[in-house]
Design an enzyme around this catalytic site. Structure first.
Site, PDB file in Angstrom:
ATOM      1  N   SER A 177      37.560  27.674  31.995  1.00  0.00           N
ATOM      2  CA  SER A 177      37.087  29.007  32.457  1.00  0.00           C
ATOM      3  C   SER A 177      38.001  30.296  32.112  1.00  0.00           C
ATOM      4  CB  SER A 177      36.824  28.894  33.940  1.00  0.00           C
ATOM      5  OG  SER A 177      36.159  27.858  34.379  1.00  0.00           O
ATOM      6  N   CYS A 211      35.818  22.925  35.374  1.00  0.00           N
ATOM      7  CA  CYS A 211      34.561  23.451  36.218  1.00  0.00           C
ATOM      8  C   CYS A 211      33.210  23.028  35.526  1.00  0.00           C
ATOM      9  CB  CYS A 211      34.535  25.068  36.307  1.00  0.00           C
ATOM     10  SG  CYS A 211      33.407  25.726  36.974  1.00  0.00           S
ATOM     11  N   CYS A 234      33.270  21.521  39.180  1.00  0.00           N
ATOM     12  CA  CYS A 234      32.174  22.475  39.845  1.00  0.00           C
ATOM     13  C   CYS A 234      30.605  21.988  39.645  1.00  0.00           C
ATOM     14  CB  CYS A 234      32.454  24.011  39.896  1.00  0.00           C
ATOM     15  SG  CYS A 234      34.073  24.522  39.718  1.00  0.00           S
ATOM     16  N   LYS A 284      29.616  18.268  40.064  1.00  0.00           N
ATOM     17  CA  LYS A 284      29.829  18.228  41.677  1.00  0.00           C
ATOM     18  C   LYS A 284      28.710  18.705  42.235  1.00  0.00           C
ATOM     19  CE  LYS A 284      31.204  21.177  43.974  1.00  0.00           C
ATOM     20  NZ  LYS A 284      32.445  21.405  43.997  1.00  0.00           N
ATOM     21  N   TYR A 309      28.952  27.497  25.906  1.00  0.00           N
ATOM     22  CA  TYR A 309      30.268  27.582  25.756  1.00  0.00           C
ATOM     23  C   TYR A 309      30.756  27.994  24.405  1.00  0.00           C
ATOM     24  CZ  TYR A 309      31.117  28.414  30.861  1.00  0.00           C
ATOM     25  OH  TYR A 309      30.995  28.777  32.060  1.00  0.00           O
ATOM     26  N   GLY A 317      46.970  21.685  21.387  1.00  0.00           N
ATOM     27  CA  GLY A 317      48.046  22.856  21.057  1.00  0.00           C
ATOM     28  C   GLY A 317      49.019  22.725  21.897  1.00  0.00           C
ATOM     29  N   GLY A 347      44.852  24.624  32.567  1.00  0.00           N
ATOM     30  CA  GLY A 347      44.164  24.048  33.702  1.00  0.00           C
ATOM     31  C   GLY A 347      45.145  22.896  34.527  1.00  0.00           C
ATOM     32  N   SER A 348      44.399  22.016  35.064  1.00  0.00           N
ATOM     33  CA  SER A 348      45.096  21.195  35.886  1.00  0.00           C
ATOM     34  C   SER A 348      44.334  19.763  35.824  1.00  0.00           C
ATOM     35  CB  SER A 348      45.089  21.339  37.379  1.00  0.00           C
ATOM     36  OG  SER A 348      44.059  21.485  37.853  1.00  0.00           O
ATOM     37  N   GLY A 362      41.111  16.983  51.330  1.00  0.00           N
ATOM     38  CA  GLY A 362      40.779  18.518  50.794  1.00  0.00           C
ATOM     39  C   GLY A 362      39.455  18.592  50.542  1.00  0.00           C
ATOM     40  N   TYR A 363      39.281  19.575  49.599  1.00  0.00           N
ATOM     41  CA  TYR A 363      37.882  19.965  49.085  1.00  0.00           C
ATOM     42  C   TYR A 363      37.102  18.654  48.448  1.00  0.00           C
ATOM     43  CZ  TYR A 363      39.022  25.057  48.435  1.00  0.00           C
ATOM     44  OH  TYR A 363      38.935  26.468  48.588  1.00  0.00           O
ATOM     45  N   ILE A 364      37.896  18.180  47.515  1.00  0.00           N
ATOM     46  CA  ILE A 364      37.281  16.735  46.730  1.00  0.00           C
ATOM     47  C   ILE A 364      36.971  15.705  47.627  1.00  0.00           C
ATOM     48  CG2 ILE A 364      37.670  15.380  44.849  1.00  0.00           C
ATOM     49  CD1 ILE A 364      39.039  17.428  43.365  1.00  0.00           C
ATOM     50  N   VAL A 394      36.234  15.813  50.924  1.00  0.00           N
ATOM     51  CA  VAL A 394      35.156  15.980  52.039  1.00  0.00           C
ATOM     52  C   VAL A 394      33.657  16.246  50.888  1.00  0.00           C
ATOM     53  CG1 VAL A 394      36.345  16.819  53.645  1.00  0.00           C
ATOM     54  CG2 VAL A 394      35.166  18.360  52.213  1.00  0.00           C
ATOM     55  N   GLU A 395      33.947  16.800  49.725  1.00  0.00           N
ATOM     56  CA  GLU A 395      32.560  16.808  48.941  1.00  0.00           C
ATOM     57  C   GLU A 395      32.039  15.495  48.334  1.00  0.00           C
ATOM     58  OE1 GLU A 395      33.298  21.319  47.403  1.00  0.00           O
ATOM     59  OE2 GLU A 395      33.723  19.827  45.983  1.00  0.00           O
ATOM     60  N   HIS A 450      15.167  38.965  59.960  1.00  0.00           N
ATOM     61  CA  HIS A 450      14.615  37.711  60.788  1.00  0.00           C
ATOM     62  C   HIS A 450      13.390  36.823  60.250  1.00  0.00           C
ATOM     63  CE1 HIS A 450      14.206  36.136  64.749  1.00  0.00           C
ATOM     64  NE2 HIS A 450      12.897  36.394  64.727  1.00  0.00           N
ATOM     65  N   GLU A 492      21.360  36.535  59.986  1.00  0.00           N
ATOM     66  CA  GLU A 492      21.408  37.484  60.988  1.00  0.00           C
ATOM     67  C   GLU A 492      22.333  37.375  62.327  1.00  0.00           C
ATOM     68  OE1 GLU A 492      17.603  38.062  63.306  1.00  0.00           O
ATOM     69  OE2 GLU A 492      16.940  35.693  62.927  1.00  0.00           O
TER      70      GLU A 492
HETATM   71  P1  NDP Z   1      43.495  19.624  48.103  1.00  0.00           P
HETATM   72  O1  NDP Z   1      44.573  20.259  47.691  1.00  0.00           O
HETATM   73  O2  NDP Z   1      42.229  20.349  48.441  1.00  0.00           O
HETATM   74  O3  NDP Z   1      43.659  18.487  49.072  1.00  0.00           O
HETATM   75  C1  NDP Z   1      44.285  17.453  48.859  1.00  0.00           C
HETATM   76  C2  NDP Z   1      44.381  16.483  49.824  1.00  0.00           C
HETATM   77  O4  NDP Z   1      45.380  15.260  49.535  1.00  0.00           O
HETATM   78  C3  NDP Z   1      45.094  17.021  51.346  1.00  0.00           C
HETATM   79  O5  NDP Z   1      44.243  16.395  52.201  1.00  0.00           O
HETATM   80  C4  NDP Z   1      46.282  16.262  51.192  1.00  0.00           C
HETATM   81  O6  NDP Z   1      46.927  16.184  52.364  1.00  0.00           O
HETATM   82  C5  NDP Z   1      45.980  14.985  50.534  1.00  0.00           C
HETATM   83  N1  NDP Z   1      47.415  14.212  49.770  1.00  0.00           N
HETATM   84  C6  NDP Z   1      48.278  14.842  48.968  1.00  0.00           C
HETATM   85  N2  NDP Z   1      49.178  14.123  48.529  1.00  0.00           N
HETATM   86  C7  NDP Z   1      48.825  13.147  49.326  1.00  0.00           C
HETATM   87  C8  NDP Z   1      49.621  11.745  49.344  1.00  0.00           C
HETATM   88  N3  NDP Z   1      50.747  11.262  48.847  1.00  0.00           N
HETATM   89  N4  NDP Z   1      49.144  10.479  50.312  1.00  0.00           N
HETATM   90  C9  NDP Z   1      47.957  11.045  51.005  1.00  0.00           C
HETATM   91  N5  NDP Z   1      47.480  12.261  51.005  1.00  0.00           N
HETATM   92  C10 NDP Z   1      47.677  13.202  50.109  1.00  0.00           C
HETATM   93  O7  NDP Z   1      42.972  18.955  46.691  1.00  0.00           O
HETATM   94  P2  NDP Z   1      41.752  18.462  45.955  1.00  0.00           P
HETATM   95  O8  NDP Z   1      42.051  17.341  45.242  1.00  0.00           O
HETATM   96  O9  NDP Z   1      40.772  18.039  47.079  1.00  0.00           O
HETATM   97  O10 NDP Z   1      41.081  19.612  45.138  1.00  0.00           O
HETATM   98  C11 NDP Z   1      41.986  20.041  44.351  1.00  0.00           C
HETATM   99  C12 NDP Z   1      41.800  21.492  44.240  1.00  0.00           C
HETATM  100  O11 NDP Z   1      40.629  21.560  43.241  1.00  0.00           O
HETATM  101  C13 NDP Z   1      41.308  22.219  45.209  1.00  0.00           C
HETATM  102  O12 NDP Z   1      42.634  22.914  45.983  1.00  0.00           O
HETATM  103  C14 NDP Z   1      40.731  23.590  45.041  1.00  0.00           C
HETATM  104  O13 NDP Z   1      41.705  24.469  44.654  1.00  0.00           O
HETATM  105  C15 NDP Z   1      39.942  22.966  43.686  1.00  0.00           C
HETATM  106  N6  NDP Z   1      38.565  22.451  44.228  1.00  0.00           N
HETATM  107  C16 NDP Z   1      37.747  23.526  44.676  1.00  0.00           C
HETATM  108  C17 NDP Z   1      36.302  23.188  45.182  1.00  0.00           C
HETATM  109  C18 NDP Z   1      35.359  24.180  45.353  1.00  0.00           C
HETATM  110  O14 NDP Z   1      35.825  25.562  45.290  1.00  0.00           O
HETATM  111  N7  NDP Z   1      34.503  24.025  46.222  1.00  0.00           N
HETATM  112  C19 NDP Z   1      35.932  21.821  44.791  1.00  0.00           C
HETATM  113  C20 NDP Z   1      36.852  21.134  44.285  1.00  0.00           C
HETATM  114  C21 NDP Z   1      38.228  21.256  44.149  1.00  0.00           C
HETATM  115  P3  NDP Z   1      47.669  16.816  53.378  1.00  0.00           P
HETATM  116  O15 NDP Z   1      46.840  18.090  53.654  1.00  0.00           O
HETATM  117  O16 NDP Z   1      48.355  15.956  54.358  1.00  0.00           O
HETATM  118  O17 NDP Z   1      48.811  17.549  52.479  1.00  0.00           O
END
Ligand code: NDP
Length: 493
Positions: free
Chosen positions: A29, A67, A72, A75, A124, A140, A170-171, A206-208, A210-211, A466, A471
């Protein structure tokens, strides 16, 4: 733009000839946006990217980046697919007679998803070539402050010189180091599984996490999610985190707060999962959703002296410039706010600064975001906790928890929750959040209002649409609580 340019620090008349004004490493992106906008300002631009594949590695990637290819976009396609399950359940009370047996064809959805991301990959590429950007396939790495070496898929290497180099690599998903960790997958593979799993274990909150919990549960799998904290989604508003947790459980997802995984063992009938609390589970798939790390290892940054932080992220100033004046970086590789629209903003600001004659800093205030759980949560601005931490003085909290109109007929027991956090002194709305259907669609408009500095009085004087859930945001008249920094508020869910 003239190809005769001055290297920073050089004197007039001491000019060097470069192959390009800008060489970009990474066509995700941020990289694509920066290339196109820089070319639009007249720069001669080249971009390199690894060959396309849905699952990334050190040697494959693809134009479009995470993405588009393995984030994104795919997903969201799977979230759409998974949402039908609830829709079918809800349809019955609206008079739809559905056959008892409803089949789901995972392979068909996967095929259509892969076709779509392949189409986007082509789009793209066309966007880049239509902008006059030269595409180079390969990996590169830096040679010096003005040169990049690209290793092409056939192993041949070629060097290119440029006045400016932009890193936008990226990551990638990070794995947890436990015995048997190689048995787990990351979100890359989760988006391309050959078979739909029946039993899923997810590590992370985190995000991934719960999604994917929502995706797999929606498709009928038995899902267990393990995370270290009391609630999922650290960093979001505590009250909303509790709402998401309640909704996930309401949809049949098993949550295991305060629990991590200790070991994975391969068995004939799946993966045996041992938790750090002595629990034991069987799974077809174990997903590590434990965060992402910047892609900096193979860039030879050390050869040029580009500084990174302790996570490996490239350190940049407010304009996205590294400590080497000709080398810049945008997007997840800088680990600022890892969201696609933020990488786009950073890429645009870079182009304006370097080629547009308009020095521009990315502005991180009021960036909305959404978690595409089912139902989704979306937020903009400050959470209640952040507002108090940032010393905004007393904060007024308005909440609305209601049965969405559709549920009155479908019978679904799932409340939509909305929240406004307001500065008690100035009346400015500091933050808004929502968990419920269409949250992301609604929050985008609220984000515009917050960027304009909307007050609670502005919200109150806005006429509602409404009947809609949206609302509710303009009809929250009753104060839920007034909170003061240092005093823990009592929250009744
Ligand atoms: P997040 O940073 O959102 O969550 C990482 C989770 O992994 C946290 O719950 C963290 O726990 C846990 N964790 C990390 N290390 C360990 C470990 N050693 N043992 C156990 N649990 C661990 O990362 P995601 O991988 O879900 O997503 C990566 C990034 O990608 C997001 O931060 C976001 O920037 C992006 N993204 C955005 C989306 C969107 O916009 N809808 C969708 C998907 C990804 P704790 O909280 O305890 O540290």
């Amino acid at each position: 733009m003239s190809r005769k340019m001055l290297i920073d620090g050089e004197k007039e008349g001491d000019q060097q000839q470069f192959d390009y004004d800008l060489f970009v490493i990474g066509a995700g992106s941020g990289g694509v946006r920066a290339s196109r906008t820089s070319a639009g300002f007249g720069a001669k631009v080249a971009i390199c990217e690894l060959p396309f594949h849905p699952i990334s590695s050190e040697l494959i990637g693809g134009v479009g980046g995470t993405c588009v290819i393995r984030g994104c976009v795919p997903k969201k396609i799977l979230v759409y697919g998974a949402t039908f399950r609830g829709e079918f359940e809800d349809a019955r009370n609206f008079g739809w007679e559905l056959a008892e047996q409803i089949d789901f064809n995972w392979k068909k959805l996967l095929h259509n998803k892969t076709q779509e991301i392949t189409r986007l990959n082509g789009i793209y590429k066309r966007l880049l070539s239509n902008s006059g950007v030269t595409m180079i396939e390969g990996e590169g790495k830096l040679v010096d402050a003005h040169r990049v070496e690209v290793t092409q898929p056939d192993g041949s290497k070629k060097q290119y010189s440029a006045k400016h180099i932009l890193i936008a690599t990226g990551s990638r998903a990070q794995r947890v180091s436990i015995p048997g960790q190689e048995l787990a997958i990351t979100s890359d593979e989760a988006l391309s599984l050959d078979e739909l799993p029946k039993r899923v274990v997810i590590l992370g909150g985190g995000y991934i996490a719960v999604e994917f919990a929502s995706i797999w549960r929606g498709m009928g799998a038995n899902v267990d999610v393990f995370y270290r904290k009391e609630l999922p989604l650290r960093g979001f508003d505590d009250e909303m985190r509790a709402v998401v947790a309640k909704n996930l459980e309401g949809r049949g997802i098993n949550l295991h707060p305060g629990t991590s995984l200790a070991e994975l063992i391969k068995m004939e009938d799946g993966i045996r999962v041992l938790t750090d609390h002595g629990g034991e589970f069987m799974a077809d798939v174990v997903l590590f959703a434990t965060g992402r790390i910047p892609n900096t290892k193979r860039l030879s940054l050390e050869a040029v002296g580009v500084e990174v932080d302790k996570t490996g992220a490239i350190k940049v100033d407010e304009y996205s410039c590294t400590n080497v004046p000709s080398i810049w970086a945008v997007g997840d590789v800088t680990n600022r706010m890892n969201l696609t629209p933020v990488a786009l903003m950073e890429g645009t600001c870079f182009s304006k600064t370097v080629f547009g004659g308009q020095p521009s800093k990315p502005d991180y205030k009021h960036i909305p975001c959404a978690v595409f759980s089912i139902p989704p949560m979306s937020v903009v601005g400050l959470s209640e906790q952040q507002a108090l931490e940032e010393g905004k003085g007393d904060v007024l909290v308005f909440t609305s928890s209601f049965n969405p109109m559709k549920n009155t007929i479908s019978g679904r027991q799932e409340k939509t929750v909305m929240k406004l956090v307001v500065d008690a002194e100035t009346d400015e709305v500091l933050g808004a959040s929502m968990c419920g259907p269409d949250a992301a669609e609604i929050m985008q408009g609220i984000a515009v209002a917050l960027r304009c500095g909307a007050t609670k009085a502005h919200f109150d004087s806005t006429v509602g649409i409404h009947p809609s859930a949206a609302e509710e945001f303009v009809t929250m008249r009753t104060l839920t609580r007034r909170v003061t920094a240092g005093v823990k508020p009592k929250i009744n869910l």
